[in-house]
Enzyme design. Structure first.
Site, PDB file in Angstrom:
ATOM      1  N   HIS A 190       0.881  -1.177   0.000  1.00 40.77           N
ATOM      2  CA  HIS A 190       0.000   0.000   0.000  1.00 40.77           C
ATOM      3  C   HIS A 190       0.910   1.216   0.000  1.00 40.77           C
ATOM      4  O   HIS A 190       1.697   1.389   0.940  1.00 40.77           O
ATOM      5  CB  HIS A 190      -0.880   0.005   1.244  1.00 40.77           C
ATOM      6  CG  HIS A 190      -1.716  -1.236   1.363  1.00 40.77           C
ATOM      7  ND1 HIS A 190      -3.022  -1.295   0.929  1.00 40.77           N
ATOM      8  CD2 HIS A 190      -1.424  -2.480   1.837  1.00 40.77           C
ATOM      9  CE1 HIS A 190      -3.495  -2.509   1.138  1.00 40.77           C
ATOM     10  NE2 HIS A 190      -2.545  -3.257   1.691  1.00 40.77           N
ATOM     11  N   HIS A 236      -8.273  -8.306  -0.389  1.00 37.28           N
ATOM     12  CA  HIS A 236      -7.750  -8.802   0.881  1.00 37.28           C
ATOM     13  C   HIS A 236      -8.808  -9.750   1.450  1.00 37.28           C
ATOM     14  O   HIS A 236      -9.990  -9.383   1.535  1.00 37.28           O
ATOM     15  CB  HIS A 236      -7.554  -7.656   1.876  1.00 37.28           C
ATOM     16  CG  HIS A 236      -6.342  -6.806   1.621  1.00 37.28           C
ATOM     17  ND1 HIS A 236      -6.073  -6.244   0.418  1.00 37.28           N
ATOM     18  CD2 HIS A 236      -5.339  -6.427   2.460  1.00 37.28           C
ATOM     19  CE1 HIS A 236      -4.944  -5.538   0.506  1.00 37.28           C
ATOM     20  NE2 HIS A 236      -4.476  -5.634   1.732  1.00 37.28           N
ATOM     21  N   GLU A 267      -7.277 -12.330   6.252  1.00 36.32           N
ATOM     22  CA  GLU A 267      -6.176 -11.760   7.045  1.00 36.32           C
ATOM     23  C   GLU A 267      -6.600 -11.878   8.511  1.00 36.32           C
ATOM     24  O   GLU A 267      -6.040 -12.670   9.262  1.00 36.32           O
ATOM     25  CB  GLU A 267      -5.944 -10.293   6.630  1.00 36.32           C
ATOM     26  CG  GLU A 267      -4.845  -9.581   7.420  1.00 36.32           C
ATOM     27  CD  GLU A 267      -4.742  -8.081   7.061  1.00 36.32           C
ATOM     28  OE1 GLU A 267      -5.654  -7.536   6.419  1.00 36.32           O
ATOM     29  OE2 GLU A 267      -3.729  -7.462   7.469  1.00 36.32           O
ATOM     30  N   ASP A 270       3.315  -5.174   2.543  1.00 28.29           N
ATOM     31  CA  ASP A 270       2.072  -4.562   3.020  1.00 28.29           C
ATOM     32  C   ASP A 270       2.240  -3.059   3.310  1.00 28.29           C
ATOM     33  O   ASP A 270       1.953  -2.232   2.452  1.00 28.29           O
ATOM     34  CB  ASP A 270       1.548  -5.318   4.246  1.00 28.29           C
ATOM     35  CG  ASP A 270       0.031  -5.285   4.358  1.00 28.29           C
ATOM     36  OD1 ASP A 270      -0.628  -4.811   3.431  1.00 28.29           O
ATOM     37  OD2 ASP A 270      -0.505  -5.763   5.391  1.00 28.29           O
ATOM     38  N   ASP A 271       2.696  -2.734   4.520  1.00 29.10           N
ATOM     39  CA  ASP A 271       2.851  -1.322   4.934  1.00 29.10           C
ATOM     40  C   ASP A 271       4.204  -1.177   5.623  1.00 29.10           C
ATOM     41  O   ASP A 271       4.285  -1.011   6.851  1.00 29.10           O
ATOM     42  CB  ASP A 271       1.719  -0.952   5.893  1.00 29.10           C
ATOM     43  CG  ASP A 271       0.361  -1.164   5.265  1.00 29.10           C
ATOM     44  OD1 ASP A 271      -0.060  -0.335   4.452  1.00 29.10           O
ATOM     45  OD2 ASP A 271      -0.273  -2.193   5.568  1.00 29.10           O
TER      46      ASP A 271
HETATM   47  N1  ADE Z   1      -4.692  -1.168   4.261  1.00 26.60           N
HETATM   48  C1  ADE Z   1      -3.380  -1.030   4.418  1.00 26.60           C
HETATM   49  N2  ADE Z   1      -2.860  -2.151   4.925  1.00 26.60           N
HETATM   50  C2  ADE Z   1      -3.873  -3.031   5.096  1.00 26.60           C
HETATM   51  C3  ADE Z   1      -3.986  -4.352   5.565  1.00 26.60           C
HETATM   52  N3  ADE Z   1      -2.927  -5.037   6.008  1.00 26.60           N
HETATM   53  N4  ADE Z   1      -5.190  -4.926   5.600  1.00 26.60           N
HETATM   54  C4  ADE Z   1      -6.254  -4.255   5.180  1.00 26.60           C
HETATM   55  N5  ADE Z   1      -6.211  -3.015   4.724  1.00 26.60           N
HETATM   56  C5  ADE Z   1      -5.033  -2.392   4.662  1.00 26.60           C
HETATM   57 ZN    ZN Z   2      -2.602  -5.102   2.506  1.00 26.06          ZN
END
Ligand code: ADE
Ligand code: ZN
Length: 339
Positions: free
Chosen positions: A21, A199, A202, A280-281
């Protein structure tokens, strides 16, 4: 494998990042710099105090901070700087192909025009293609805590820029927002030629993965950790050659797993699932691609063969052309043979 050797091996693998992201690559230093030039105040008075707040018990606690950070992004230059900083960084990690998510609603809901967001991000991706030789795809993600009607508005705003967008995704708060909420907008997105991902699994249950497959018709599942709960689903994912973009450090930081040794990626590979590793982030979870590979390899005692399989899988499930995939996969194989 010894630490230095393992790190060297991982550094040199030609890698594809498929679950990133762009707003999650916003490093605090750049966030403060942009906040200052845009005269926007952050709720934290220093990089250190912001970093101290990066402790999460679940996905929602992370998202609450992630949306606050994104508020300083106002102008095309901001989106360009964010994306360019990310691309320069991962180029140094030998990431050669990226498929990047962006969350338009996080910005358009604050009055920032869709055009501003996409021009900034695409400008940096094009620069990386020309100057760094990286290839890329762009994925517009709908925020699932908002309504399907809101997602339709986003789709409508994206149409003049559809030539810059390769696919649509579904992210944000998973629990209580199943894929079934977005069936119509995904159908409509497909009509515009967008590839579909979501997604699923998770934090959410296995049913959400089924829904992503059967109701949204996704070509790839983001995360999908929970699929191992259901043997029939595992078989279906294997038959469909469905990619799963796993994010180990994210899973650890968001308490999807309690310790890295519990990460399901090795079990998935052993079952023949097309599992891959991504970040991911990364600005929030303590690591980009190399750290995700390294921490997972260390905890699960992954062998060279596993690392090679993970890297190959990523190109296999990417949206590169058949020819490009073939070339990248042979690069990976030659690299491992020579190491
Ligand atoms: N937005 C940013 N990271 C995310 C994640 N791991 N799961 C869902 N939405 C997200
Ligand atoms: Zn994600």
């Amino acid at each position: 494998m010894q630490t230095t050797l393992l790190k060297k091996l991982i550094q040199g693998i030609p890698k594809a990042e498929l679950h990133l992201h762009i707003e999650g690559s916003f490093e605090p230093e750049l966030m403060f710099e942009i906040a200052k030039r845009n005269k926007v105040s952050l709720d934290y008075d220093s990089v250190e105090s912001l970093k101290k707040a990066y402790k999460f018990n679940n996905l929602q606690e992370f998202l609450d901070i992630y949306y606050v950070g994104a508020k300083v992004l106002l102008y095309e230059q901001d989106f360009f700087d964010l994306t360019w900083a990310y691309l320069k960084k991962v180029h140094r990690e030998n990431v050669v192909h990226v498929e990047v998510f962006f969350d338009p609603q996080t910005h358009t809901d604050r009055g920032v025009k869709f055009e501003v967001v996409i021009k900034g991000i695409s400008g940096a991706l094009e620069k990386a293609k020309k100057e760094l030789g990286m290839s890329y795809k762009l994925i517009m993600s709908y925020l699932r805590h908002l309504s399907e009607e809101e997602a339709f508005k986003t789709l409508e705003s994206s149409i003049p820029y559809a030539h810059l967008i390769d696919g649509v995704g579904l992210d944000s708060s998973e629990l209580g927002n199943p894929p079934s909420k977005f069936v119509q907008v995904f159908k409509e997105s497909a009509k515009h030629g967008f590839k579909l991902v979501a997604h699923a699994g998770e934090e959410g249950p296995v049913d959400y993965i089924w829904e992503a497959l059967e109701l949204l018709n996704v070509v790839r599942v983001d995360h999908g950790n929970r699929c191992l709960d259901d043997e029939k689903l595992v078989k279906t994912l294997i038959n469909k050659k469905m990619g799963l973009t796993l994010c180990p450090l994210s899973n650890l930081e968001l308490k999807v797993i309690q310790k890295m040794e519990d990460h399901p990626v090795l079990k998935m590979l052993e079952k023949g699932l097309l599992a891959t590793i991504h970040s991911d982030d990364p600005a929030y979870f303590g690591g980009y691609m190399n750290e995700n590979y390294y921490e997972t390899a260390k905890a699960l005692d992954l062998k060279k063969e596993h690392l090679m399989q993970l890297a190959i899988n990523a190109f296999e499930i990417s949206w590169l052309s058949t020819e490009e995939k073939k070339n990248r996969i042979s690069e990976v194989k030659s690299y491992f043979e020579a190491f």
